[in-house]
Each structure stands twice: as structure tokens, then as C-alpha cells.
Design a protein around this motif. Structure first.
Motif, PDB file in Angstrom:
ATOM      1  N   LEU A  12      12.260   5.907 -58.482  1.00 61.13           N
ATOM      2  CA  LEU A  12      11.687   5.800 -59.805  1.00 61.13           C
ATOM      3  C   LEU A  12      11.120   4.415 -60.079  1.00 61.13           C
ATOM      4  CD1 LEU A  12      14.401   7.867 -61.609  1.00 61.13           C
ATOM      5  CD2 LEU A  12      11.986   8.444 -61.493  1.00 61.13           C
ATOM      6  N   ALA A  13      11.750   3.403 -59.543  1.00 62.66           N
ATOM      7  CA  ALA A  13      11.216   2.047 -59.705  1.00 62.66           C
ATOM      8  C   ALA A  13       9.854   1.933 -59.039  1.00 62.66           C
ATOM      9  CB  ALA A  13      12.183   1.030 -59.110  1.00 62.66           C
ATOM     10  N   ALA A  14       9.736   2.552 -57.875  1.00 65.58           N
ATOM     11  CA  ALA A  14       8.435   2.543 -57.196  1.00 65.58           C
ATOM     12  C   ALA A  14       7.387   3.271 -58.024  1.00 65.58           C
ATOM     13  CB  ALA A  14       8.563   3.202 -55.817  1.00 65.58           C
ATOM     14  N   ALA A  15       7.802   4.381 -58.656  1.00 63.25           N
ATOM     15  CA  ALA A  15       6.879   5.125 -59.505  1.00 63.25           C
ATOM     16  C   ALA A  15       6.418   4.260 -60.669  1.00 63.25           C
ATOM     17  CB  ALA A  15       7.541   6.400 -60.024  1.00 63.25           C
ATOM     18  N   LEU A 189       9.851   5.831 -67.563  1.00 71.42           N
ATOM     19  CA  LEU A 189      10.270   6.952 -66.738  1.00 71.42           C
ATOM     20  C   LEU A 189      11.688   7.428 -67.044  1.00 71.42           C
ATOM     21  CD1 LEU A 189       8.789   5.648 -63.393  1.00 71.42           C
ATOM     22  CD2 LEU A 189       8.045   7.690 -64.603  1.00 71.42           C
ATOM     23  N   SER A 190      12.293   6.931 -68.116  1.00 69.80           N
ATOM     24  CA  SER A 190      13.686   7.277 -68.370  1.00 69.80           C
ATOM     25  C   SER A 190      13.871   8.766 -68.634  1.00 69.80           C
ATOM     26  CB  SER A 190      14.228   6.463 -69.545  1.00 69.80           C
ATOM     27  OG  SER A 190      13.457   6.692 -70.718  1.00 69.80           O
ATOM     28  N   ALA A 191      12.950   9.382 -69.385  1.00 66.44           N
ATOM     29  CA  ALA A 191      13.086  10.810 -69.677  1.00 66.44           C
ATOM     30  C   ALA A 191      12.930  11.635 -68.398  1.00 66.44           C
ATOM     31  CB  ALA A 191      12.052  11.235 -70.710  1.00 66.44           C
ATOM     32  N   PHE A 192      12.007  11.235 -67.532  1.00 66.18           N
ATOM     33  CA  PHE A 192      11.847  11.955 -66.273  1.00 66.18           C
ATOM     34  C   PHE A 192      13.062  11.751 -65.379  1.00 66.18           C
ATOM     35  CE2 PHE A 192      10.382  12.348 -61.868  1.00 66.18           C
ATOM     36  CZ  PHE A 192       9.889  13.645 -61.899  1.00 66.18           C
ATOM     37  N   ASN A 193      13.585  10.537 -65.352  1.00 68.29           N
ATOM     38  CA  ASN A 193      14.764  10.238 -64.542  1.00 68.29           C
ATOM     39  C   ASN A 193      15.936  11.137 -64.927  1.00 68.29           C
ATOM     40  OD1 ASN A 193      16.543   8.952 -62.769  1.00 68.29           O
ATOM     41  ND2 ASN A 193      17.077   7.373 -64.260  1.00 68.29           N
ATOM     42  N   ALA A 245       9.094  20.581 -55.867  1.00 73.47           N
ATOM     43  CA  ALA A 245      10.218  19.923 -56.541  1.00 73.47           C
ATOM     44  C   ALA A 245       9.858  19.441 -57.939  1.00 73.47           C
ATOM     45  CB  ALA A 245      10.700  18.744 -55.698  1.00 73.47           C
ATOM     46  N   LEU A 246       8.623  18.987 -58.147  1.00 71.92           N
ATOM     47  CA  LEU A 246       8.249  18.488 -59.474  1.00 71.92           C
ATOM     48  C   LEU A 246       8.316  19.614 -60.501  1.00 71.92           C
ATOM     49  CD1 LEU A 246       7.222  16.254 -61.319  1.00 71.92           C
ATOM     50  CD2 LEU A 246       4.886  16.815 -60.612  1.00 71.92           C
ATOM     51  N   GLN A 247       7.869  20.797 -60.129  1.00 73.80           N
ATOM     52  CA  GLN A 247       7.972  21.934 -61.037  1.00 73.80           C
ATOM     53  C   GLN A 247       9.432  22.246 -61.353  1.00 73.80           C
ATOM     54  OE1 GLN A 247       4.810  25.211 -60.363  1.00 73.80           O
ATOM     55  NE2 GLN A 247       4.962  24.181 -58.373  1.00 73.80           N
ATOM     56  N   ALA A 248      10.291  22.156 -60.346  1.00 74.79           N
ATOM     57  CA  ALA A 248      11.713  22.396 -60.587  1.00 74.79           C
ATOM     58  C   ALA A 248      12.273  21.396 -61.593  1.00 74.79           C
ATOM     59  CB  ALA A 248      12.484  22.319 -59.272  1.00 74.79           C
ATOM     60  N   ALA A 249      11.949  20.129 -61.424  1.00 71.71           N
ATOM     61  CA  ALA A 249      12.465  19.099 -62.321  1.00 71.71           C
ATOM     62  C   ALA A 249      12.034  19.340 -63.758  1.00 71.71           C
ATOM     63  CB  ALA A 249      12.001  17.720 -61.857  1.00 71.71           C
ATOM     64  N   LEU A 250      10.815  19.844 -63.933  1.00 78.12           N
ATOM     65  CA  LEU A 250      10.257  20.036 -65.263  1.00 78.12           C
ATOM     66  C   LEU A 250      10.438  21.450 -65.792  1.00 78.12           C
ATOM     67  CD1 LEU A 250       6.961  18.001 -64.737  1.00 78.12           C
ATOM     68  CD2 LEU A 250       8.988  17.281 -66.007  1.00 78.12           C
ATOM     69  N   ALA A 376      -2.363   9.505 -60.000  1.00 82.18           N
ATOM     70  CA  ALA A 376      -1.442   8.773 -59.130  1.00 82.18           C
ATOM     71  C   ALA A 376      -0.011   8.884 -59.648  1.00 82.18           C
ATOM     72  CB  ALA A 376      -1.856   7.303 -59.040  1.00 82.18           C
ATOM     73  N   LEU A 377       0.158   8.827 -60.966  1.00 82.71           N
ATOM     74  CA  LEU A 377       1.487   8.978 -61.554  1.00 82.71           C
ATOM     75  C   LEU A 377       2.065  10.350 -61.221  1.00 82.71           C
ATOM     76  CD1 LEU A 377       3.856   8.318 -63.499  1.00 82.71           C
ATOM     77  CD2 LEU A 377       2.442   9.326 -65.305  1.00 82.71           C
ATOM     78  N   PHE A 378       1.268  11.389 -61.381  1.00 85.21           N
ATOM     79  CA  PHE A 378       1.770  12.737 -61.127  1.00 85.21           C
ATOM     80  C   PHE A 378       2.219  12.893 -59.678  1.00 85.21           C
ATOM     81  CE2 PHE A 378      -1.457  14.192 -64.561  1.00 85.21           C
ATOM     82  CZ  PHE A 378      -0.655  13.677 -65.553  1.00 85.21           C
ATOM     83  N   HIS A 379       1.459  12.323 -58.758  1.00 91.82           N
ATOM     84  CA  HIS A 379       1.854  12.386 -57.352  1.00 91.82           C
ATOM     85  C   HIS A 379       3.137  11.598 -57.102  1.00 91.82           C
ATOM     86  CE1 HIS A 379      -1.411  14.641 -55.512  1.00 91.82           C
ATOM     87  NE2 HIS A 379      -2.256  14.008 -56.300  1.00 91.82           N
ATOM     88  N   THR A 380       3.295  10.486 -57.801  1.00 92.36           N
ATOM     89  CA  THR A 380       4.496   9.684 -57.626  1.00 92.36           C
ATOM     90  C   THR A 380       5.728  10.387 -58.196  1.00 92.36           C
ATOM     91  OG1 THR A 380       3.156   7.684 -57.739  1.00 92.36           O
ATOM     92  CG2 THR A 380       5.509   7.413 -58.038  1.00 92.36           C
ATOM     93  N   LEU A 381       5.570  11.036 -59.344  1.00 90.80           N
ATOM     94  CA  LEU A 381       6.666  11.825 -59.883  1.00 90.80           C
ATOM     95  C   LEU A 381       7.042  12.954 -58.932  1.00 90.80           C
ATOM     96  CD1 LEU A 381       5.690  12.158 -63.670  1.00 90.80           C
ATOM     97  CD2 LEU A 381       7.158  10.431 -62.589  1.00 90.80           C
ATOM     98  N   ASP A 382       6.049  13.545 -58.296  1.00 91.38           N
ATOM     99  CA  ASP A 382       6.302  14.601 -57.314  1.00 91.38           C
ATOM    100  C   ASP A 382       7.132  14.069 -56.153  1.00 91.38           C
ATOM    101  OD1 ASP A 382       6.185  16.890 -55.771  1.00 91.38           O
ATOM    102  OD2 ASP A 382       4.097  16.640 -55.198  1.00 91.38           O
TER     103      ASP A 382
END
Length: 405
Positions: A12-15, A189-193, A245-250, A376-382
Motif C-alpha cells: 500500500l505504501a508503494a501504491a 489509501l486507508s479505506a482501501f487498506n 483480486a481487486l473485484q474481490a476486495a471491493l 495507474a492507481l487502479f492498476h496499483t490497487l489491483d
């Protein structure tokens, strides 16, 4: 446990670093552009999402208060009918049709709107959503309820003799796009984390929901109901690293299944900041690459910058038409009528008959810094979600393609 947590925090820090650097980068917009076809021979049909604007009421579920029908003037109806422009009308399960759901106000105004549209020759699609208590959108968590909604919609439409072109599922997160919006607009990114946990990332639960949606699509087709989907855009970005995995997280269940008749990807340029017309064009190119003619784009939000300017909205429609789009749903009719009046509705419908070409099209498809950063953000979250899945669940993320077969 400490090592697993460290790995997640590092991802997440990298994101966060990538996002910050993307949004603070100086210089001209990216030179990348979506290739334009040499010849454009077809027009695009411009449609409008409608029916979510409500009046205040005392219902436990405010989304099911009586609709605000002030946008549906005689002139707006004429603009839709003259342009053969479809309505994608929001129908809330348990409020507008089907058995009553807890807290949902029982409404009949949707029935009247569909009947009026049928009388006026305005095509109607059923945009099926859930009551607030059931997550509003069509998600991983309420897959079985969505199946019931599609079946009950079919029964309801037949019972009232209503004409619908299709049903459309709104494939978003259970609580909307707060986590992604917060990351995109606030670099937070706290909410995503908080979503990167075993419950959210569970590959088994994800497959169960995917199979239920596949069964729903099959049921609709067996009963003569075309069924389409309108996913959030980053659900498509989720596929680029061959996992979901991103779809699963969301909590999104968009790809797979892949049996929908059409996809109207929500490539909304007005996302709290202007992501640029090239952002919209890039998603059209990508959804077409994956799904061919079934891959289309929905744009919005009218009345919100930069779509508070009618020419900007019309030009994005012209751009998509020039790229080969055949159907362009605009969110939404009420916002369009309020900001631009019936004449504005007509202008947007006519934009689908005036495709961009040549240098104008090339310039419109050029990515801006903000658009590039968003993708780029969306790919990083993925990547972060894919990395976190085995750490949180002990299982690898479901693959794409071939997941849950």
C-alpha cells in the motif's frame, strides 16, 4: 502475522507513492492516444440513465422516496422520442416491483413512467438496483437477491404488459466507490487498506457469487430477457494482471461472468476531478479489445465539472462515436435536463450523429496527467489486492480468465 502485515503495508505504501508522484508530476499531458479508425460509417445511439432523483420523504430508505418527476416535461419526452433515445430507468427491487423489502417505500411512479415511454415510443431498459439495506448495487454479497430480482422483474413486466429492451445490472461495490474515490482524490489509501482482509478477499465466496450471476444471466436468456451490465471502470483494470483480486476486495462481481449481452463501462470523466477525454477513450479501447462490439462506455456526471459544460459532454459523445461506439448511456437525464434543459438533451442525442474524425479525434483521445494517474492507481490497487490475497486467506487470487469454472 507481523511479516504478513508488513507486506501489506509495503504494497500500500508503494501504491500511495505511485499515486502521489503521478498527480504531482509536472509537464505536458501524456502523448499517448487511442488509435482512431480510418472511416466511421455508423452513428451512436445516446441513452440516458434516469429515475434515481427523489423527493424528500420519511421512508426508512430514502432511495425509495417518490421520484422527482420535474425533468420529465413534454419537451424532454419529445426530445427523447424524436431522437429514439432510450431511458435506462432505475427500478429498485422491493420498492418499484417485487415483494416489499424491509424499509423500502412502495412506489408506482416507475410503472407510470414506463407506460408513458411505451406510449411515446421511447425505448426503456430496466436498470435494476437494490434497496439501501441490501447494498443498493448488484454486488458479490447480494448475488442471490439479484437473481430473485431478475426473475421478479420478468414476472412484473409481463403482468403489466410493459415493453423493455433489456435488464441492466449495476455492478459496483456494496457501499459505492468511497474507497477508490478517497484514494483518487485525497491520496488516502486507508479505506482501501481496510478492505484487504480474509473476509473481503475470499476466493471461494467470490466464485460462489460468480456462479450465481452466471446462472442469473442464463435464466434471463432462457426467458427471452436480454441482460446487460454496467460495471465500474476499475473492474476492467482488475483483469490486466490475470487475476480478479481487486473485484474481490471491493465486492464487485463484473468479470467474470462474461455472458452479458452488453457492457456499459462507467468511464465517468467527472470523478471529483477532470480525468480528461483521453481517459474515457482509453476505456472504450480496452473494453472493445476484451469484449468486441459488446463492450461500450457510459459517461457522466452531467451538471458536474467538467460536464457542467454542454459542449464538453457533446464532444465526448462525438469522440466515442468517432471511435466506433454504438450505444452511449449518459448519467443522467435529470442532471442533463436541470443543467441544459430539453434543448441540451437534444444536443447530446444529436452528438451521436456527428462523429469526430482526423486531428480533432486524435487530440481528444490524448491522455491527460490526471487520467494517466487514475489508471495507474487502479492498476496499483489491483497489485496490492493480488499480493494481499494469499497473505490474508492462504489461497491465491482467482485467475482471469478461467476463474470459478
Amino acid at each position: 502475522m507481523k511479516n504478513q502485515l508488513s507486506a501489506r503495508v509495503s504494497a500500500l505504501a508503494a501504491a500511495s507513492a505511485l499515486l502521489c508522484s503521478a498527480f504531482t508530476a509536472a509537464g505536458a499531458p501524456s502523448a499517448g492516444a487511442t488509435p482512431a479508425p480510418a472511416v466511421r460509417t455508423l452513428d451512436a445511439q445516446v441513452a440516458f440513465w434516469a429515475g434515481q432523483t427523489v423527493q424528500p420523504c420519511l421512508a426508512l430508505d430514502p432511495l425509495t422516496c417518490p421520484r422527482d418527476l420535474s425533468a420529465f416535461t413534454a419537451d424532454v419526452w419529445s426530445a427523447l422520442a424524436d431522437g429514439h433515445s432510450p431511458l435506462y430507468l432505475d427500478l429498485v427491487y422491493g420498492s418499484d416491483f417485487g415483494p416489499a423489502r424491509p424499509g423500502a417505500n412502495q412506489r408506482t411512479d416507475a410503472l407510470a413512467l414506463v407506460q408513458q415511454a411505451n406510449t411515446r415510443g421511447v425505448p426503456v431498459s430496466a436498470w435494476i438496483t437494490m434497496p439501501l439495506a441490501d447494498g443498493v448495487f448488484d454486488t458479490e454479497q447480494n448475488a442471490a437477491l439479484v437473481r430473485s430480482a431478475v426473475e421478479d422483474f420478468h414476472t412484473w413486466s409481463l403482468a403489466h404488459g410493459l415493453q423493455f429492451s433489456q435488464a441492466v445490472l449495476d455492478l459496483e461495490s456494496p457501499l459505492g466507490d468511497q474507497a477508490v474515490t478517497q484514494a483518487l482524490t485525497q491520496h488516502d489509501l486507508s479505506a482501501f487498506n481496510a478492505l484487504l482482509n480474509a473476509h473481503a478477499l475470499d476466493p471461494v465466496a467470490q466464485c460462489s457469487a460468480i456462479r450465481t450471476y452466471a446462472d442469473t444471466i442464463a435464466w434471463a436468456h432462457q426467458h427471452g430477457t436480454p441482460i446487460s451490465a454496467s460495471p465500474v471502470p476499475y473492474a476492467l483494470d482488475d483483469l490486466d494482471n490475470a487475476s480478479i483480486a481487486l473485484q474481490a476486495a471491493l465486492g464487485i462481481t463484473a468479470f467474470p461472468p462474461t455472458g452479458y449481452d452488453q457492457y456499459y463501462l462507467q468511464a465517468y470523466r467527472a470523478f471529483g476531478l477532470d480525468l480528461g477525454s483521453g481517459y474515457v477513450a482509453s476505456y472504450f479501447t480496452d473494453v472493445q479489445r476484451r469484449f468486441g462490439p459488446a463492450g461500450q462506455i457510459s459517461i457522466g456526471n452531467t451538471g458536474i465539472p467538467p460536464y457542467d459544460n454542454l459542449t464538453t459532454v457533446a464532444d465526448d459523445i462525438r469522440m466515442l462515436t468517432g471511435l466506433g461506439a454504438t450505444t452511449i448511456p449518459v448519467f443522467d437525464l435529470e442532471g442533463t435536463a436541470k443543467a441544459f434543459g430539453p434543448a441540451g438533451v437534444t444536443t447530446l442525442v444529436q452528438a451521436g450523429h456527428s462523429p469526430m474524425t482526423g486531428s480533432e479525434l486524435t487530440a481528444a483521445t490524448r491522455m491527460t496527467t490526471t487520467g494517466t494517474a487514475a489508471r495507474a492507481l487502479f492498476h496499483t490497487l489491483d497489485t496490492a489486492a493480488t499480493t494481499a490475497t494469499p497473505l490474508a486467506t492462504g489461497k491465491q487470487a482467482n485467475p482471469y480468465p478461467g476463474a470459478c469454472t
